[in-house]
Design an enzyme around this catalytic site. Structure first.
Site, PDB file in Angstrom:
ATOM      1  N   CYS A   1      34.524  20.708 -11.538  1.00 37.74           N
ATOM      2  CA  CYS A   1      34.076  21.471 -10.311  1.00 37.74           C
ATOM      3  C   CYS A   1      32.880  22.176  -9.984  1.00 37.74           C
ATOM      4  O   CYS A   1      31.946  21.622 -10.210  1.00 37.74           O
ATOM      5  CB  CYS A   1      35.316  22.152  -9.535  1.00 37.74           C
ATOM      6  SG  CYS A   1      35.507  22.277  -7.780  1.00 37.74           S
TER       7      CYS A   1
ATOM      8  N   HIS B   1      41.012  19.091 -10.228  1.00 42.12           N
ATOM      9  CA  HIS B   1      41.799  20.266 -10.569  1.00 42.12           C
ATOM     10  C   HIS B   1      42.957  19.550 -10.886  1.00 42.12           C
ATOM     11  O   HIS B   1      43.337  18.327 -10.777  1.00 42.12           O
ATOM     12  CB  HIS B   1      42.019  21.304  -9.488  1.00 42.12           C
ATOM     13  CG  HIS B   1      40.638  22.079  -9.234  1.00 42.12           C
ATOM     14  ND1 HIS B   1      40.225  22.985 -10.027  1.00 42.12           N
ATOM     15  CD2 HIS B   1      39.495  22.009  -8.370  1.00 42.12           C
ATOM     16  CE1 HIS B   1      39.199  23.630  -9.631  1.00 42.12           C
ATOM     17  NE2 HIS B   1      38.723  22.876  -8.476  1.00 42.12           N
TER      18      HIS B   1
END
Lengths: 507, 253
Positions: free
Chosen positions: B95, B205
């Site tokens: 991310c 995630h």
């Protein structure tokens, strides 16, 4: 639409939802009323006599606001409260509508509202814009000529009123990033909202804002420090007093209102954590960005903090001790916040104590059910900090069996990644862990990787039961008569368990 | 055998369960008798500490945290990280770290925020009216170099994405996977993540590794091969729970 008509319609909706048990009675009437009149909350709360108390924070809103309600009721006050936990604007409006009469008049001494983190700005702007208006007929709105009830009131015609707005800011932890965003962003929004209502109030009245803030949470305390930097309290108070006497005051410091901050915090070295939790958000100074130095942490980022770089530090709390019967350090924080409200209102301490001593937990929060000769106790656990806090409390109660229930519905958050921030490694080997819920496999995996065992066949310590009713049954089978099954569910899972137990599906 | 895993900024660059990646790497090594040391690299850590690492990990962050890291990362740690990745040391950047490793981040207002230039990619925010790309996501690994042998997980990876920026890959980097359902890098070209040498970048995630243990094993295997300069075959583990969790996640999307 005219307020009274909007309320009439919404109240009818409420009665209908109740009659036919449609559920959602906590939000529907408010939603409809808001569609008919977006500023309806302002009109609803204007008849509340003493003032409004708003409770906000990631964890502890429901319990704290219930404690405040019980304290006020113990003192003989009548209270309007969004007890169903519906804490968006529509939930607050619904609670008011349920309590209003058919003419839309809400007669209560106090309004106590728990408010969702993201809804705080809109709710307090609605509340404060009318709280500052007089009640009791001293100022009557002109019957014509004023179309929008939210426009600024005409000059003159105000008597000073003594309604209070109390803002209770509990804490900010990471919670459902997909829904709430980042904690810093929320803290920033709150800061702006506080600034706005203060500007608004200083223009029109001198009613009171009382802040009850958690000194141990740097994110919350920082908001208080900022308020204090804008208003030197002593000067401000003396000016207000001067203003009340009708004397001239220096316009640069005359804000025409009283603001008081009450800080609460824990001062008990024995409660310090030995190792810090990973689920920690604010260990960096909001003022200068350097590492905060903690002489002790109670949980997550709550503790005795200071910044060695810029000198910012935890404000000294005025309220540090409280007696309650509920276990858990987080409940101590909740009770301290409630007690701070009582103290800031100068309520009789003895009566407050009685209310706190007799306090029964809110639904799903350490709520107890009896099933035959066994007990089930629910510990709502909806985010990493909450889960860690629940685990710590439950493990101190020496459980035999834990039931962990993970759902990923809208109220839980769709992203279940957060379970990897919870310290399940603290669960001892001899405790049986049953996992359940929509994301049972995610939870099973998390537990597998938290155990000290080898990766061989599945061990007996972990039991996977996707169906919640069966999971409860399995849990009960695994404990003996007189023992308690501890259930740690996410929000929607908690509601599900209550439904199962209430509906006696498995009893 | 032993491995040292460097975890970059665990106190600042770790949102939403990114720690799970470290837990999984550690456990899967330990279950195989590989000794693991997790080395936390913070703002204060000296660069010399980095030299000892065999595997690198850095996770997502909130804006304020990322700003706090920025100076230390870009000027001190990133150049070392870049050298290590060039030398085939495996890395996982998730991310915000994935974006950070690129050339720059273009916010919808204001100037470009420079990146570490480790990965040939850039990230753009398309404006405050564009929605964040949020949701469960599945993708299929497409990089032949990262083909995973004898794994019942095949090519599927699952995760949860939550990002405002859109990432676009340059010529010198390959996508990690093709999105089956979800957004991936930018929601336009159907690619997710990136691979450069033995380093993986991803928006996933979930966290990424628990439900995609084949990727975890690959990183471990590469780390050992680079360290011990020979071919490594990892002991097969019982991944039944992992497999069920992945299957459930695929059905969820």
């Amino acid at each position: 639409m005219k307020t009274s008509l909007s309320i009439l319609i919404s109240k009818t909706v409420y009665i209908v939802t109740q009659l036919f048990q449609l559920g959602a009675g906590g939000t529907w009437p408010g939603e409809i009323a808001l569609t008919l009149n977006p500023n309806i909350l302002q009109d609803l709360v204007k008849h509340i006599k003493k003032g409004i108390i708003v409770v906000v924070g990631t964890n502890g809103k429901t319990t704290t606001s219930l404690m405040i309600v019980k304290i006020l009721e113990q003192h003989g006050y009548s209270v309007v409260h969004n007890s169903s936990g519906a804490n968006l604007l529509n939930g607050v409006v619904s609670a008011c509508i349920q309590n209003a009469n058919w003419f839309g008049k809400l007669t209560a001494d106090w309004g106590v509202f728990e408010v969702d983190e993201n809804s705080l700005p809109i709710v307090i702007s609605q509340l404060s814009s009318r709280l500052s208006e007089t009640h009791g007929g001293i100022y009557h709105k002109p019957k014509s000529g004023v179309k929008d009830s939210s426009t600024a009131p005409p000059a003159g015609g105000f008597a000073r009123n003594d309604k209070a707005l109390i803002l209770v800011l509990l804490n900010l932890f990471r919670d459902q990033l997909d829904r709430y965003g980042e904690v810093d962003v929320i803290a920033e929004k709150w800061g702006k909202a506080l600034q706005e209502i203060r500007n608004q109030k200083s223009e029109i009245s001198d009613s009171e804002i009382l802040y009850v803030l958690n000194a141990d949470d740097p994110l919350i305390a920082h908001l208080g420090i900022k308020i204090k930097n804008v208003i030197p309290t002593e000067v401000e108070e003396s000016n207000t007093a001067a203003h009340r006497r009708g004397n001239e005051v220096d316009p640069s410091t005359a804000l025409g209102m009283t603001e008081t901050i009450t800080y609460f915090g824990i001062e008990d070295k024995k409660q310090f954590l030995k190792t810090h939790e990973h689920a920690t958000d604010s260990t960096f100074c909001l003022n200068c960005g350097h590492h905060l130095d903690y002489s002790g942490i109670y949980f997550s980022h709550l503790g005795i903090w200071k910044c060695n770089h810029c000198g910012a530090k935890r404000p000294k709390p005025q309220v540090t001790r409280v007696k309650i019967r509920l276990p858990g350090l987080y409940n101590e924080y909740n009770a301290l916040a409630a007690l701070s409200v009582a103290k800031s209102l100068d309520l009789d301490d003895k009566i407050t104590q009685i209310a706190l001593q007799n306090f029964q937990p809110a639904f799903g929060r350490q709520e107890e059910f009896t099933v035959g000769l066994k007990k089930i106790k629910l510990f709502l656990s909806k985010n990493p900090t909450g889960f860690n806090a629940s685990l710590r409390t439950v493990l101190e109660l020496k459980p035999k069996v834990l039931l962990l229930m993970l759902n990923d519905r809208i109220p839980d958050g769709r992203d279940v990644s957060w379970i990897w921030d919870v310290d399940f490694e603290t669960i001892p080997n001899n405790i049986t862990v049953i996992v359940s819920g929509d994301r049972v496999h995610d939870m099973a995996l998390r537990i597998k990787y938290s155990q000290k065992t080898q990766n061989t066949e599945l061990n007996d310590q972990l039991q996977i039961e996707p169906n919640p009713a069966q999971a409860l049954e399995t849990g009960l089978k695994n404990i003996r008569t007189g023992e308690t099954l501890y259930v740690l569910p996410t929000y929607s899972a908690m509601l599900e368990v209550r439904k199962i137990l209430g509906g006696k599906k498995i009893l | 055998m032993n491995l040292t895993i460097s975890w970059f900024y665990p106190d600042l660059m770790s949102t939403y369960g990114d720690r799970g990646n470290i837990i999984v790497l550690k456990k899967r090594c330990e279950w195989r008798g590989i000794e693991v040391k997790i080395q936390e690299i913070t703002l204060e850590s000296p660069l010399s500490q980095l030299g000892e690492s065999d595997l690198l990990f850095m996770g997502g962050a909130q804006d304020r945290q990322q700003k706090l890291v920025s100076d230390d990362f870009l000027h001190k740690k990133a150049p070392v990280m870049k050298k290590m990745i060039e030398k085939n040391i495996p890395a996982l950047l998730v991310c915000a770290a994935y974006q950070f490793a690129g050339h720059y981040y273009q916010p919808y207002q204001g100037e470009k925020i420079p990146g570490a230039g480790i990965f040939d990619l850039y990230t753009k925010h398309l404006g405050d009216q564009t929605k964040r790309q949020i949701g469960n996501v599945t993708a299929e690994l497409i990089n032949s170099k990262f083909r995973i042998k004898n794994s019942k997980f095949g090519k599927i990876i699952v995760g949860f994405e939550n990002h405002g920026g859109r990432t676009y890959l340059g010529k010198n980097i390959k996508p990690l996977a093709k999105v089956i359902k979800g957004f991936g890098n930018n929601g336009e070209d159907d690619y997710e993540g990136a691979i450069y040498k033995n380093a993986i970048g991803s928006y996933f995630h979930g966290p990424l590794l628990p439900k995609n243990p084949h990727l975890a094993d690959l990183l471990i295997q590469k780390a050992l091969e680079v360290k011990y300069q020979r071919e490594i075959k990892l002991v097969t583990l019982n991944d039944e729970l992992e497999f069920q969790a992945q299957k459930a996640a695929v059905n969820k999307v």
